[in-house]
Design a protein around this motif. Structure first.
Motif, PDB file in Angstrom:
ATOM      1  N   TYR A 150       0.149 -19.819   6.228  1.00  9.14           N
ATOM      2  CA  TYR A 150       0.301 -21.267   6.078  1.00  9.14           C
ATOM      3  C   TYR A 150       1.090 -21.858   7.243  1.00  9.14           C
ATOM      4  O   TYR A 150       0.733 -22.909   7.791  1.00  9.14           O
ATOM      5  N   ASN A 151       2.164 -21.174   7.642  1.00  7.35           N
ATOM      6  CA  ASN A 151       2.968 -21.670   8.766  1.00  7.35           C
ATOM      7  C   ASN A 151       2.185 -21.673  10.066  1.00  7.35           C
ATOM      8  O   ASN A 151       2.353 -22.573  10.897  1.00  7.35           O
ATOM      9  N   VAL A 152       1.324 -20.666  10.256  1.00  4.63           N
ATOM     10  CA  VAL A 152       0.510 -20.634  11.469  1.00  4.63           C
ATOM     11  C   VAL A 152      -0.402 -21.858  11.526  1.00  4.63           C
ATOM     12  O   VAL A 152      -0.529 -22.506  12.580  1.00  4.63           O
ATOM     13  N   HIS A 200       3.698 -12.641  -0.712  1.00  6.08           N
ATOM     14  CA  HIS A 200       4.164 -14.033  -0.657  1.00  6.08           C
ATOM     15  C   HIS A 200       4.544 -14.420   0.771  1.00  6.08           C
ATOM     16  O   HIS A 200       4.197 -15.511   1.250  1.00  6.08           O
ATOM     17  N   ARG A 201       5.236 -13.533   1.474  1.00 11.27           N
ATOM     18  CA  ARG A 201       5.608 -13.814   2.863  1.00 11.27           C
ATOM     19  C   ARG A 201       4.378 -13.882   3.760  1.00 11.27           C
ATOM     20  O   ARG A 201       4.339 -14.673   4.704  1.00 11.27           O
ATOM     21  N   LEU A 202       3.376 -13.052   3.482  1.00 14.21           N
ATOM     22  CA  LEU A 202       2.147 -13.080   4.276  1.00 14.21           C
ATOM     23  C   LEU A 202       1.417 -14.408   4.099  1.00 14.21           C
ATOM     24  O   LEU A 202       0.952 -15.007   5.076  1.00 14.21           O
ATOM     25  N   VAL A 212       6.627  -2.322  -6.427  1.00 10.61           N
ATOM     26  CA  VAL A 212       5.755  -3.415  -6.892  1.00 10.61           C
ATOM     27  C   VAL A 212       6.367  -4.771  -6.546  1.00 10.61           C
ATOM     28  O   VAL A 212       5.681  -5.675  -6.047  1.00 10.61           O
ATOM     29  N   ILE A 213       7.653  -4.914  -6.791  1.00 18.44           N
ATOM     30  CA  ILE A 213       8.325  -6.174  -6.465  1.00 18.44           C
ATOM     31  C   ILE A 213       8.296  -6.428  -4.962  1.00 18.44           C
ATOM     32  O   ILE A 213       8.039  -7.543  -4.502  1.00 18.44           O
ATOM     33  N   ALA A 214       8.541  -5.369  -4.180  1.00 17.69           N
ATOM     34  CA  ALA A 214       8.489  -5.512  -2.729  1.00 17.69           C
ATOM     35  C   ALA A 214       7.094  -5.900  -2.262  1.00 17.69           C
ATOM     36  O   ALA A 214       6.931  -6.715  -1.347  1.00 17.69           O
ATOM     37  N   GLY A 215       6.058  -5.320  -2.891  1.00 21.67           N
ATOM     38  CA  GLY A 215       4.688  -5.680  -2.522  1.00 21.67           C
ATOM     39  C   GLY A 215       4.369  -7.128  -2.823  1.00 21.67           C
ATOM     40  O   GLY A 215       3.742  -7.823  -2.009  1.00 21.67           O
TER      41      GLY A 215
END
Length: 669
Positions: free
Chosen positions: A150-152, A143-145, A135-138
């Motif tokens: 946003y960075n794109v 968040h990274r996605l 769950v934490i990894a998901g």
């Protein structure tokens, strides 16, 4: 909290790179003539993205790289979950027989060890600890996605900036140097008014924007403010600085909740007032405590990730090159200690890469004779057994089917490789003094007590803190989740008042740039050291002086790498005086009788024997790397590493039109 005073004193000074009369300038552009890049609000982030896109070789390479990082995270999590819950290791290790009732082939295959999907799912659901980790990894991946999307969007603006404003196609971007990109940014300021607070931008303005926080970190390491050096039982003096600890420092000081800065370019007003220093120190102490406790709570999760990442990253490398852990790399502490003010990442990497081979040779000079003897005989024994097993395998491949034979071959290969790393090259000549001089010509910094002590084990030990084993680097990163909370709570918290005083006393406001570290101004008058040829040119007290001549060396480095930059009056006078003195001492003041390569090489190799170590080091910077100082293709001073580190001499001389002509005449001969 204990009340104590600190030696830092407030620098009442403000800087500007603008022409006279532009200090309070606000450029107004008619609405109809505004470009898409007129008055960019956050130039720190904008210039950083411009730099990052260049270093990542364009928009497409950056996009694909970040996409693969997202996929890599999914792979690590899913593959680890599969290994934990979906593999029957009793079958894999042949502890349990497999029933092949419908086949005459009784050979165990890899799919036989895989559990059915239903059993695998049930085992995952029954393991509550694994479910919490998933769950934490998901959440972290989502968040990274979001950050990736946003960075794109943000980097698409930078993509258009390169195409439309700088007129550089993405296909050609990898072949442009950063200096060319920076020059175009400075030139288009008049057309697009990227910054409306001044008519012209300088190379120093751009560097300040990109390196604002890194300059603070370099200054704090230079003033020994951060708790990076520790005295431990049995181990003695050690340095501990990892990526996790570095991340926490940045979180506390620069961009985390409750940090010292209200935005990327401005320190919070209360941190500029001396009257509330004790209250702010107490507030910072509490914040460090909470962040340290948060690190302690998250320690198991971070530790699991560190172990998995290290396993998947280095296992294949070890299989291919078993001796890679015996190789060395520049430590994070070394990178920060050796970094000049306003030195970009690629410039630092280039310097350290050029120093890598002589640094490796220097460290190899100190191989233990006792270990060499033991390694030679142990390597012979392991190699003999390995040779027999390989010969038997070549004769009959069924030998590999014997239990533990393949493991023995692998282990013996590792032992032979490790033993070989402890056996010195029979052609190696012990000349640590000359090697350290060559290293110094690239890294530019060393403690005074290293001079004429390169052959001592103490010097080698201190240099090992800058140039550590790759295995030590990996071990420190694995221990980082456990040790970082302790460093924050017990070592950083007591320095809260010193940190508050540092940011108040060494922060200055630069017109058109904002609040920057005063050391990054490279002002020899405010932070110069008289021992480094700033006598009579500095007003700095002992506590305001940068250590190890970092102000002077940073100024020289920036002037060399940015020949079009117009330094302030005091800095220009220092550079002129330095150039004249180096020309006089090296005998290149006139082009009529240019010295040969041997003279420069002799000068670069022996200059450390001078009684004035700062002046010798400066001369090394300017002359060991000049085009006229290139040695012939022979071994000189026991080392072949004296090479074209960079064209620093010609770059510095280009600051003077008269000297530029002299260099051109010399090169035409």
């Amino acid at each position: 909290m204990a009340v104590f005073d600190t030696p830092y004193q407030r620098l009442e000074v403000s800087y500007t790179d603008s022409p006279m009369g532009e200090d309070d300038l606000m450029v107004h552009v008619p609405e109809g003539s505004k470009s898409p890049w007129n008055h960019i609000e956050n130039l720190d982030i904008f210039f950083s993205r411009v730099y990052n896109l260049h270093q990542k070789n364009g928009f497409t390479c950056m996009l694909i790289g970040e996409m693969f990082e997202l996929l890599q995270f999914i792979f690590v999590v899913s593959f680890t979950t599969f290994l934990v819950s979906c593999v029957d290791y009793d079958i894999l290790f042949a502890n349990k027989m497999v029933n092949h009732s419908q086949s005459e082939n009784n050979k165990v295959t890899l799919p036989d060890a895989f559990l059915p999907p239903g059993v695998c799912r049930d085992r995952i659901q029954e393991n509550w600890f694994l479910m919490v980790l998933l769950v934490i990894a998901g959440v972290f991946w989502i968040h990274r996605l979001i950050k990736f999307i946003y960075n794109v969007c943000c980097y698409w603006e930078i993509y258009n900036f390169y195409i439309q404003a700088l007129r550089i196609p993405m296909a050609d971007l990898p072949y442009y140097t950063w200096e060319e990109i920076q020059s175009r940014i400075v030139q288009i300021q008049k057309e697009h008014q990227i910054c409306i607070h001044k008519k012209e931008l300088s190379e120093l303005d751009v560097s300040h924007r990109i390196l604002r926080f890194k300059n603070y970190m370099v200054a704090m390491v230079n003033k020994n403010l951060l708790p990076l050096q520790h005295r431990l039982p049995l181990l003695g003096d050690t340095v501990f600085y990892t990526r996790g600890l570095k991340y926490n420092f940045q979180l506390i000081f620069f961009w985390g909740p409750g940090c010292l800065f209200q935005n990327e370019w401005s320190l919070k007003p209360e941190y500029k007032r001396a009257g509330v220093r004790l209250e702010l120190a107490e507030k910072l102490s509490q914040r460090i405590l909470w962040i340290g406790l948060a690190n302690l709570v998250l320690c198991p999760l971070v530790l699991v990730w560190q172990i998995l990442y290290a396993f998947f990253s280095y296992t294949e490398v070890l299989r291919r090159e078993p001796g890679s852990l015996g190789a060395r790399c520049w430590s994070l502490y070394g990178r920060c200690y050796l970094r000049h003010f306003n030195e970009l990442d690629h410039q630092l990497q280039a310097r350290l890469s050029r120093a890598y081979k002589p640094a490796s040779k220097y460290m190899n000079c100190f191989l233990s004779p006792l270990l060499a003897v033991a390694a030679k005989h142990l390597g012979f024994l392991a190699g003999s057994i390995l040779a027999v097993l390989i010969a038997l395998t070549v004769y009959d491949e069924d030998v590999l089917a014997v239990e533990h034979v393949l493991s023995a071959v692998t282990l013996l290969g590792v032992v032979v490789t490790v033993c070989r790393s402890f056996i010195p090259d029979q052609h190696l000549v012990f000349c640590p003094e000359q090697l350290l001089r060559v290293i110094l010509a690239h890294i530019h910094y060393m403690p005074d007590h290293w001079q004429r002590s390169a052959h001592r084990a103490e010097t080698r030990g201190e240099f090992a803190q800058l140039f550590q084993y790759k295995a030590v680097f990996i071990l420190e990163e694995l221990l980082s989740p456990l040790l970082t909370p302790l460093v924050l709570i017990f070592r950083l918290r007591p320095k809260s008042l010193e940190i508050i005083d540092f940011f108040r006393n060494f922060t200055v406001e630069v017109v058109g740039v904002g609040d920057t570290c005063s050391f990054a101004q490279m002002d020899v008058r405010q932070h110069g050291n008289p021992a480094w040829m700033s006598a009579g040119k500095t007003e700095a007290s002992v506590y305001q002086q940068a250590e190890d001549g970092k102000t002077e060396l940073s100024l020289m480095h920036f002037a060399i790498t940015n020949p079009r930059w117009q330094p302030p009056r005091e800095c220009s006078a220092f550079l002129t005086h330095l150039r004249e003195r180096v020309q006089k001492d090296s005998g290149v003041s006139t082009p009529k009788n240019p010295p040969g390569p041997g003279h420069h090489l002799h000068f670069s190799g022996l200059s450390m024997q001078s009684d004035s170590e700062p002046h010798s080091l400066m001369a090394n910077m300017f002359h060991v790397m000049s085009p006229s100082a290139m040695p012939p293709h022979t071994d000189v001073l026991c080392s072949p590493h004296v090479s074209a580190v960079s064209e620093v001499a010609s770059a510095l001389r280009s600051l003077s039109p008269q000297q530029s002509g002299h260099v051109a005449q010399n090169q035409s001969r």
